[in-house]
Design a protein around this motif. Structure first.
Motif, PDB file in Angstrom:
ATOM      1  N   THR A 146      20.933  12.752   1.191  1.00 14.92           N
ATOM      2  CA  THR A 146      20.197  13.823   1.878  1.00 14.92           C
ATOM      3  C   THR A 146      20.177  13.674   3.393  1.00 14.92           C
ATOM      4  N   SER A 147      20.429  12.485   3.911  1.00 13.08           N
ATOM      5  CA  SER A 147      20.159  12.250   5.335  1.00 13.08           C
ATOM      6  C   SER A 147      21.102  13.024   6.257  1.00 13.08           C
ATOM      7  N   PHE A 148      22.347  13.251   5.868  1.00 15.73           N
ATOM      8  CA  PHE A 148      23.279  13.993   6.723  1.00 15.73           C
ATOM      9  C   PHE A 148      22.764  15.396   7.028  1.00 15.73           C
ATOM     10  N   HIS A 149      21.993  15.949   6.103  1.00 13.13           N
ATOM     11  CA  HIS A 149      21.537  17.333   6.241  1.00 13.13           C
ATOM     12  C   HIS A 149      20.205  17.470   6.975  1.00 13.13           C
ATOM     13  N   GLN A 150      19.653  16.371   7.450  1.00 15.27           N
ATOM     14  CA  GLN A 150      18.359  16.448   8.122  1.00 15.27           C
ATOM     15  C   GLN A 150      18.464  17.028   9.534  1.00 15.27           C
ATOM     16  N   THR A 151      19.685  17.392   9.945  1.00 20.59           N
ATOM     17  CA  THR A 151      19.871  18.085  11.224  1.00 20.59           C
ATOM     18  C   THR A 151      19.745  19.602  11.066  1.00 20.59           C
ATOM     19  N   MET A 152      19.578  20.087   9.826  1.00 15.95           N
ATOM     20  CA  MET A 152      19.432  21.534   9.630  1.00 15.95           C
ATOM     21  C   MET A 152      18.187  22.047  10.342  1.00 15.95           C
ATOM     22  N   THR A 185      33.613  14.597   7.899  1.00 19.18           N
ATOM     23  CA  THR A 185      33.446  15.018   9.302  1.00 19.18           C
ATOM     24  C   THR A 185      34.104  14.030  10.255  1.00 19.18           C
ATOM     25  N   LEU A 186      33.906  12.739  10.009  1.00 17.26           N
ATOM     26  CA  LEU A 186      34.553  11.715  10.831  1.00 17.26           C
ATOM     27  C   LEU A 186      36.069  11.776  10.688  1.00 17.26           C
ATOM     28  N   LYS A 187      36.524  11.949   9.451  1.00 17.99           N
ATOM     29  CA  LYS A 187      37.961  12.044   9.189  1.00 17.99           C
ATOM     30  C   LYS A 187      38.556  13.270   9.888  1.00 17.99           C
ATOM     31  N   ALA A 188      37.832  14.387   9.860  1.00 23.42           N
ATOM     32  CA  ALA A 188      38.315  15.615  10.492  1.00 23.42           C
ATOM     33  C   ALA A 188      38.456  15.441  12.004  1.00 23.42           C
ATOM     34  N   ALA A 189      37.483  14.783  12.614  1.00 25.35           N
ATOM     35  CA  ALA A 189      37.565  14.535  14.058  1.00 25.35           C
ATOM     36  C   ALA A 189      38.824  13.733  14.385  1.00 25.35           C
ATOM     37  N   GLU A 190      39.122  12.758  13.542  1.00 21.03           N
ATOM     38  CA  GLU A 190      40.331  11.941  13.710  1.00 21.03           C
ATOM     39  C   GLU A 190      41.593  12.796  13.507  1.00 21.03           C
ATOM     40  N   MET A 191      41.614  13.604  12.434  1.00 18.66           N
ATOM     41  CA  MET A 191      42.762  14.454  12.117  1.00 18.66           C
ATOM     42  C   MET A 191      43.042  15.468  13.218  1.00 18.66           C
ATOM     43  N   ASN A 193      41.984  15.322  16.287  1.00 16.04           N
ATOM     44  CA  ASN A 193      41.996  14.695  17.621  1.00 16.04           C
ATOM     45  C   ASN A 193      40.928  15.321  18.517  1.00 16.04           C
ATOM     46  N   LYS A 194      39.706  15.416  17.961  1.00 16.03           N
ATOM     47  CA  LYS A 194      38.584  15.980  18.706  1.00 16.03           C
ATOM     48  C   LYS A 194      37.422  14.995  18.689  1.00 16.03           C
ATOM     49  N   LYS A 195      36.538  15.129  19.664  1.00 16.94           N
ATOM     50  CA  LYS A 195      35.300  14.357  19.635  1.00 16.94           C
ATOM     51  C   LYS A 195      34.429  14.882  18.502  1.00 16.94           C
ATOM     52  N   ILE A 196      33.689  13.972  17.883  1.00 15.24           N
ATOM     53  CA  ILE A 196      32.875  14.348  16.732  1.00 15.24           C
ATOM     54  C   ILE A 196      31.891  15.465  17.089  1.00 15.24           C
ATOM     55  N   ASP A 197      31.372  15.454  18.308  1.00 13.03           N
ATOM     56  CA  ASP A 197      30.386  16.459  18.725  1.00 13.03           C
ATOM     57  C   ASP A 197      30.996  17.834  18.967  1.00 13.03           C
ATOM     58  N   ASP A 198      32.328  17.917  18.905  1.00  9.17           N
ATOM     59  CA  ASP A 198      33.007  19.195  19.147  1.00  9.17           C
ATOM     60  C   ASP A 198      33.576  19.814  17.864  1.00  9.17           C
ATOM     61  N   LYS A 219      27.465  18.118  13.108  1.00  5.83           N
ATOM     62  CA  LYS A 219      26.202  17.945  12.377  1.00  5.83           C
ATOM     63  C   LYS A 219      26.033  19.062  11.345  1.00  5.83           C
ATOM     64  N   SER A 220      25.283  18.747  10.293  1.00  3.87           N
ATOM     65  CA  SER A 220      25.036  19.740   9.250  1.00  3.87           C
ATOM     66  C   SER A 220      24.126  20.836   9.778  1.00  3.87           C
ATOM     67  N   LEU A 221      24.635  22.064   9.752  1.00  8.10           N
ATOM     68  CA  LEU A 221      23.843  23.230  10.142  1.00  8.10           C
ATOM     69  C   LEU A 221      23.215  23.879   8.913  1.00  8.10           C
ATOM     70  N   ASP A 222      23.948  23.850   7.799  1.00  6.08           N
ATOM     71  CA  ASP A 222      23.440  24.418   6.542  1.00  6.08           C
ATOM     72  C   ASP A 222      24.281  23.886   5.397  1.00  6.08           C
ATOM     73  N   THR A 223      23.724  23.934   4.206  1.00  5.83           N
ATOM     74  CA  THR A 223      24.438  23.515   3.006  1.00  5.83           C
ATOM     75  C   THR A 223      23.898  24.294   1.817  1.00  5.83           C
ATOM     76  N   THR A 224      24.641  24.288   0.727  1.00  4.52           N
ATOM     77  CA  THR A 224      24.304  25.183  -0.379  1.00  4.52           C
ATOM     78  C   THR A 224      23.289  24.603  -1.363  1.00  4.52           C
ATOM     79  N   MET A 225      23.347  23.307  -1.624  1.00  2.00           N
ATOM     80  CA  MET A 225      22.356  22.719  -2.522  1.00  2.00           C
ATOM     81  C   MET A 225      20.997  22.732  -1.850  1.00  2.00           C
TER      82      MET A 225
END
Length: 395
Positions: A146-152, A185-191, A193-198, A219-225
């Protein structure tokens, strides 16, 4: 070494990593199951699979068996070889926003949130106490789904119910699959070639349980569960979002009580309920190929609900989407499911490369055509590695 643990009420799934090199190396994985019944232990070392009929009357005996078999198989010399243990824990409520060391105070938080995750948190807590008892020198770290989604933001996680339900009973959206979303999300930033915050992403975590996450600026803005894993998209056996009055209506019509109706929505609905064949996407798509009408209907409903959220989340991101990512069992492996979903995304100019969609891969693969408005990827998630790297930081 670092041990990763995912415990249930009668099982402990585990994976052991060596951390001697630059990157963690998986040495062993296995499962202790039928705890409190009779006990069964499977340990896979490399390509060798070992099975044991160890009696396990409780989680402490299961932990003892696991560690004894590790020594017998010469994976470890003694318990102190394992410097850290990372636990996957489903629910941390709204207080836990990142991985934590499992102090007595944090164990109380896990216990307090049993009311929100009665099927999952009790097993996790029991396993934490068992490993702590057997391995007092190891650092124990909790990673919460649950913690990843606490930025909603509040407007995304609140329900339009009486506000006192939120204040007095913690009724709100929490979301799940957070460890997987964090990894992707971390993997996508690597793939990319962007900063995680972007990074702006729409991630479709499609397994037997399924959810979608809208990631804005990493960061998680929204999720379905929601409050529970029953909300959101249609899943293997879960209904996802429905008219909540159905529960009362079916209870009156059939005489089923509240628990029975909820169980049916959790265990007898989704792909299984509509197709009447299986909760497994492989079985459903095979039936679709043979012309089965209900299987075809089930896949159509499944894809429609997922595509609707993709469009909705693209709107949240103001159409500035860096990638649509499919992950987990169905998302990684079912070409038919991905095609069915993308074919229904009408408001975005996204197209799949059918050859790449069906192609094998190890880590990740772009599966969209060059002219697709948004690149589409399938990515292998690795929650255990994510937890391992987290424990490594604590060490």
């Amino acid at each position: 070494m670092i041990l990763i643990v995912n415990a249930g009420s009668s099982s402990i799934k585990f994976k052991l990593y060596s951390i001697e090199g630059k990157t963690p190396n998986a040495l062993v994985e296995g499962l202790a199951e039928r705890i409190t019944v009779d006990g069964a232990l499977t340990i896979k070392v490399g390509d060798q699979k070992h099975e044991f009929d160890d009696k396990m009357s409780d989680h402490l005996e299961a932990v003892t068996s696991i560690l004894n078999r590790f020594k017998e198989l010469e994976v470890i010399k003694n318990e102190e070889d394992i410097k850290g243990i990372g636990f996957r824990i489903v629910h941390g409520g709204d207080k836990v926003v990142k991985p934590v060391e499992l102090t007595d105070e944090m164990k109380k938080v896990v216990e307090e949130n049993i009311r929100l995750a009665p099927l999952h948190n009790p097993g996790a807590l029991t396993a934490i106490n068992a490993f702590e008892s057997k391995m007092p020198k190891a650092k124990l770290v909790g990673c919460f789904d649950t913690s990843f989604h606490q930025t909603m933001p509040k407007e995304k996680f609140l329900y339009p119910t009486p506000y006192s339900w939120y204040e007095d009973h913690a009724v709100r959206k929490y979301g799940m699959h957070g460890i997987s979303y964090d990894y992707i999300t971390l993997k996508a930033a690597e793939m990319l070639n962007k900063k995680i915050d972007d990074v702006n992403l729409i991630i479709c975590h499609l397994g037997n349980g399924a959810s979608i996450c809208c990631v804005k600026n990493g960061k998680s803005l929204d999720t379905t569960m929601g409050l529970t894993p029953l909300a959101g998209v249609m899943m293997g056996t879960r209904a996802g979002d429905i008219d909540s009055s159905i529960i009362q209506y079916i209870s009156k019509e059939t005489g089923m009580d509240l628990n029975q109706v909820t169980d049916a929505l959790n265990k007898e609905s989704g792909l299984l309920g509509v197709s009447g064949i299986s909760s497994d996407m492989r079985d459903v798509t095979t039936a679709v190929e043979k012309g089965d009408e209900r299987a075809t209907l089930a896949l159509d409903m499944y894809a429609t609900r997922i595509s609707d959220y993709i469009v909705k989340y693209a709107n949240y991101l103001e159409n500035k989407v860096d990638a649509i990512i499919f992950t987990a069992g169905v998302g990684e492996n079912s070409a038919a499911a991905k095609k069915a979903v993308i074919d229904k995304v009408k408001l975005l100019n996204v197209t799949l490369d059918d050859t790449k969609n069906s192609q094998g891969y190890d880590d990740y693969l772009e599966i969209s055509t060059p002219d697709s408005q948004v690149p589409i990827y399938k990515v292998r998630t690795d929650e255990e590695l994510m937890i391992c790297n987290t424990v490594l930081k604590f060490l």
